[in-house]
Design a protein around this motif. Structure first.
Motif, short mmCIF file in Angstrom:
data_model
loop_
_atom_site.label_atom_id
_atom_site.label_comp_id
_atom_site.label_asym_id
_atom_site.label_seq_id
_atom_site.Cartn_x
_atom_site.Cartn_y
_atom_site.Cartn_z
N SER A 177 -4.57 2.42 -2.52
CA SER A 177 -5.06 1.07 -2.28
C SER A 177 -5.94 1.05 -1.03
N GLN A 205 3.68 10.94 4.28
CA GLN A 205 3.00 12.06 4.92
C GLN A 205 1.48 11.98 4.85
N PHE A 206 0.95 10.80 4.93
CA PHE A 206 -0.51 10.69 4.89
C PHE A 206 -1.08 10.76 6.29
N SER A 207 -2.28 11.23 6.33
CA SER A 207 -3.00 11.38 7.60
C SER A 207 -3.49 10.02 8.08
N PRO A 208 -3.68 9.84 9.38
CA PRO A 208 -4.34 8.62 9.86
C PRO A 208 -5.74 8.47 9.25
N VAL A 209 -6.23 7.25 9.23
CA VAL A 209 -7.57 6.95 8.73
C VAL A 209 -8.51 6.91 9.92
N TYR A 210 -9.45 7.84 9.95
CA TYR A 210 -10.33 7.94 11.11
C TYR A 210 -11.73 8.31 10.66
N PRO A 211 -12.79 7.74 11.14
CA PRO A 211 -12.82 6.75 12.23
C PRO A 211 -12.65 5.36 11.64
N ARG A 244 0.83 -1.21 0.00
CA ARG A 244 0.00 0.00 0.00
C ARG A 244 0.87 1.26 0.00
N ARG A 253 -8.44 14.11 4.75
CA ARG A 253 -7.39 13.10 4.50
C ARG A 253 -7.07 13.02 3.01
N LEU A 309 -1.70 18.74 11.62
CA LEU A 309 -1.77 18.65 10.16
C LEU A 309 -2.41 19.86 9.48
N THR A 326 -5.33 4.65 20.08
CA THR A 326 -4.67 3.94 18.97
C THR A 326 -5.24 4.32 17.61
N LYS A 327 -6.55 4.56 17.55
CA LYS A 327 -7.13 4.85 16.23
C LYS A 327 -6.67 6.20 15.71
N GLU A 328 -6.19 7.05 16.59
CA GLU A 328 -5.74 8.37 16.14
C GLU A 328 -4.43 8.31 15.35
N ASN A 351 -10.52 0.78 18.61
CA ASN A 351 -9.79 1.86 19.27
C ASN A 351 -9.48 1.45 20.70
N LEU A 352 -8.51 2.08 21.28
CA LEU A 352 -8.08 1.77 22.65
C LEU A 352 -7.70 3.08 23.29
N TYR A 377 2.69 7.77 12.38
CA TYR A 377 2.87 8.55 13.61
C TYR A 377 3.02 7.67 14.86
N LEU A 431 1.22 -2.23 12.37
CA LEU A 431 1.62 -2.63 11.02
C LEU A 431 2.34 -1.51 10.27
N ARG A 440 -17.03 1.08 9.30
CA ARG A 440 -17.11 1.47 7.90
C ARG A 440 -17.63 0.35 7.03
N GLN A 486 3.21 1.52 -3.33
CA GLN A 486 2.46 1.79 -4.55
C GLN A 486 2.35 3.30 -4.80
N HIS A 539 -6.69 12.89 15.71
CA HIS A 539 -5.85 12.21 14.71
C HIS A 539 -5.26 13.20 13.72
N ARG A 544 4.19 12.94 17.69
CA ARG A 544 3.29 14.02 18.08
C ARG A 544 3.09 13.96 19.59
N GLN A 555 -5.61 16.57 1.57
CA GLN A 555 -4.26 16.88 2.08
C GLN A 555 -3.20 16.34 1.12
#
Lengths: 344, 344, 344, 344
Positions: free
Chosen positions: C340, A338-344, A18, C18, C51, A282-284, B199-200, A290, A313, C238, A21, C47, A272, C21
């Motif tokens: 991806s 430099q991609f942002s986290p995926v949330y939610p 991912r 996201r 940014l 963790t989801k943040e 999340n945690l 990060y 991962l 999701r 690519q 998150h 951060r 950006q």
């Protein structure tokens, strides 16, 4: 630059695909496998349908070195101990995501991993690189040992205080929690959905193989004592949280501790530091490179609590490996990350 | 015996209904509410469709005392501080599941709960009962303060070592983890599914109101020092795990520590000590009154790790309240509570 | 190009941030809010820490049109019906992600949405664009109405057969399933974790407001009959799966049906038709703009089953909006969207 | 009465243990296993620690028939086809929870199960009993074939309309959804946590082995046509929801349809018909023997939607087997089954 991946069918490998690519300088040339030669990766991972035309190829170090500039080894421990040296000898750069070259003391490796250690020469050749702590050795290196997921979260959480020598001897306790993807994509009764959903487990009590890796790095930072490190399996797929406890005997305030972290990390693009009173979840950081850190100091007990989270991962495996690759080859360390986290 | 419940629309209340519906000696007579008078409970909880014919009634202590022999108060903190004394004065027995009568020191209650403490007289009247540690005071009592969920798991995990005086001063750290139902059935942005799933979170760092409750009981058992107690929200509905750390300075083996637990708990019907090397998971006690405990001692660090799990809504609230009710009225302590956990 | 977002604090808005950006041509200039002016977005979404430097600004159409070239409206229904026309009149391009301009028949909008419809003139101005079905009207447009999440998955699943006129009248049934993020980031008893985890709900039976949107588009494709469309809430954050049923009276094989889909979609960059016997899962498109489709035909019942999956926040909202923006401004439709899925 | 269980290490077996442990007339005498002889059940299921003293014994029909009055066979399909007849011949009563004796037509069994069918004689001996539909044959029977989980939810949802002959030929579609425990406690890549969490899958499209079981019973109730039946795997452990669609050509209102259900089920202790406008969720029956049903009729399409939920391990397996056992031996049908669902 031409990139090859061994172990693309694992979860760390999938994240490498991912990231790479979309990377502006690295281009995935070849995917190698010990068991699924001739298949396309989307036969294994349907989410990659249509994205990678190349077939999975068998492992052949000579051919691999000819075809690629850099190989990521996203294999279970016990495989790269042989494969990595062969590739390096053939002139290929290697980043090993397994545990095989992290522990420099062979006896300790064999004691904790219950496997035969890699050759001593190659253990010294392999540069253990957690970039925020020792990136200076990486530039121009040919062979990198990428840190473990738990050690990454733990060491980034501990380093500023340890470097200052502020933590009392034998006071470090890490209560670590991981999502299930850390166990990899392997079937066992212990990892099926019905056993883990709506459940919480402690595992490998006092026996986790990441203990010597953490202690080895802490020692290099000046803390020479065994740690307590317990791991828990959280009913979620991704994410690691290390809740870190340590005693501080000198007179200090939480604001002063926070300043130490701020000084350590203010220039780090992937760390951060949260404001006092704010703790990361963790989801943040999910899907990103990060490491987010929050902390508090309790004057009642003279004990600091540090909370450090990563995506196991990503910063715990694949994206940290790409960060190391960027440094190796002299690119901007943040390239393609430099991609942002995926949330939610 | 005629039983009334205040707060049946909360999760603890719902579990009281499930347990008492099948209890051979207690019979639910009336359900009371401050906000949903006249409704049937199945308008709030569809899983109870058809099971309870009585309408929810308004709170009227005099009438409640006339209608029932025993009232369970499953209300948020701040309500029973007034209501419980009124009921006891009217001659009704009361088991309070809230935090209002647990902390005997008014100042500490107000400091940690940020609410006005109950009257000093009634704080002394209310018997804090975690049966495995102090059931002797409960028989014949009229007014019981039921322990909190975290303190139950924590204290049952710590008590055998603390009673022996084996833990080093200021060495106790509890890394506690809870399912989301501990937050009750209340809507807030912080507890919606999309924020907590996958999340945690750590929360109330060094500020959880269960800290003084645990310290108060530890002090009565002989350990006089502040504890470190951090709480985490786990993406699951039910279950608490307390991972407890403490130092032991005397020369001891894990087998000897295990024997101390075995001696403490071998006659306890609701405590299941796991064999060395075996640790409980939260789902293994789900829906039951069990507290399961596992432990290990690490000679490298002279530190014991104790893992104690309960169902927060059961042994941490409703079923422990029924266990206390059984003792109060002289019934067998296990009456109506001998059901197996629900697994998977 | 300068981009503004209204409603960045919602989940659709977070995904817009996201995506944009990292977009090579669009640059986020301003974030607007009706309630959190002056805050930074990372006070709402941790998150995004670090940014986005810009503060949330109040909604002021004139100023917004001056500052930006394109505004995404990621607001609840009932807001853009007024705001969008004001922005367009000021010369700003608008993509509306809400339901306000999707239903061209005012009476139907008011019947299903229970809100006042937008002005008739503006309803006709707003181009409803599901690019794979009608991208030709979008290039150069100033005002786009972005489709709903369920309609996107459903219509992409149905279109090839409907265009061929193969489905029997009044035979279409869509059993639709969505993750909880579709309900947005709003607190209610119905969406708290403990109520939805380990639970499965049907909702808005025969009353979902996406029914007229689907029927309107089906009619334009040649299918004029009411549909049955039921929605279910799945315990995941999701993903949408539409399981679509329809009768085919003519003599046909599954291979022939598959060919029809293959012909329709072989040039579509974001539709991935699975081979016969292979069906997509929701996680296989998570975090991406893909719509994956699998199908089977049962000769016993002459009924086709089509399974269409998307990420509700992406192809069902944010990334589809960016796809529309790319078309509007003449960029390659895939620009900034070729990432991806995130797996596992 | 002395009870034996074969397959106690499966999830259905575990639920049988939980129910029978508390049953006033049935007493678990022996647990049998093909692979774990000599172990205690708590070595496999730690949640049962301390609850069952007996060791797992090998399968020996003669000895089993001597030791017990009734054997529950909670085994995978393909095993009881031989074992059940041997036990019945030895004089032991048998309730088979597997699929081996449900399909009375051998060819259909072999076509859908891809296994050799049981002997014709024994297929006729085995009484298929879904008590609410055909309990009259069960009293005094010696050999019961317990229905599948999906057929239970589906048939209870369909029966009242089918008996009245109201559903149009070839109009029945069942979109069925199940928690993962339906796949049993077996390890495969397809059922590990990281693959199923936050994911939604369709499986066995047009190929599920419960299709002929449902059609066989529908035929006996007067509906002779193939059905469409698709199954989905929901990221939760327990619960089945069948969303059932059918056309009604006669002039009818939703109130009239509701009355038909009310008349059919008003005396059924384990069926709870929800009021119009109210639909059950799976968690509202979790851990119980209830089947909850809600329905609506859409005049636009002349189509009824029926939502039927059960706990797949309970009414879909273990508790329904105990319900059948109660009837077999002349006990009150609800004996030992009157517990409330576990919520939340």
């Amino acid at each position: 630059m031409k990139i090859g991946i061994v172990g693309a069918t694992g979860y760390g490998g999938a994240e490498l695909l991912r990231i790479l690519q979309a990377h502006p300088e690295f281009s995935i040339t070849s995917l190698y496998t010990s068991s699924q030669q001739g298949k396309n990766i989307d036969e294994h991972y349907a989410h990659l349908t249509g994205l990678f035309p190349q077939k999975l190829e068998e492992i052949n170090p000579k051919k691999m070195a000819e075809e690629t500039d850099l190989i990521f080894l996203a294999t279970p421990s016990g495989i790269s101990s042989k494969l990595a040296p062969e590739l390096v000898e053939q002139g290929c750069s290697v980043i090993d995501l397994s545990g095989d070259f992290r522990i420099k003391n062979q006896m300790k490796y064999e004691q904790w991993y219950k496997k035969k250690a890699a050759d001593r020469f190659w253990l010294e050749e392999a540069i253990y690189s957690l970039p925020e702590l020792n990136r200076e050795k990486v530039k121009g290196a040919k062979f990198i040992s990428n840190p473990g997921c738990y050690p990454t979260a733990t060491l980034l959480g501990l380093a500023p205080l340890v470097k200052k020598g502020l933590l009392t001897e034998n006071s470090i306790i890490i209560d670590a929690k991981s999502g299930v993807s850390g166990a990899g994509q392997s079937a066992s009764l212990a990892t099926i959905y019905s056993e883990l959903n709506e459940n919480l487990k402690v595992y490998k009590v006092n026996q986790h193989q990441h203990i010597p890796e953490i202690e080895q790095m802490l020692e290099s930072l000046g803390y020479v004592a065994p740690i307590t490190f317990q791991t828990h399996l959280i009913p979620m797929t991704r994410g690691i949280m290390a809740t870190i406890y340590g005693n501080i005997d000198t007179n200090i305030t939480k604001e002063e501790i926070w300043d130490i972290y701020q000084q350590s990390y203010s220039d780090e693009p992937f760390i951060r530091l949260r404001k006092l009173g704010n703790f990361p979840t963790t989801k943040e950081v999910a899907g990103s490179n990060y490491c987010d850190i929050g902390l508090d100091f309790d004057e009642r007990t003279s004990r600091v609590t540090i909370v450090s989270v990563i995506d196991n991962l990503m910063k715990g495996a694949a994206s940290q490996a790409v960060q190391n690759a960027n440094i190796m080859f002299g690119f901007d360390e943040t390239l393609g990350l430099q991609f942002s986290p995926v949330y939610p």
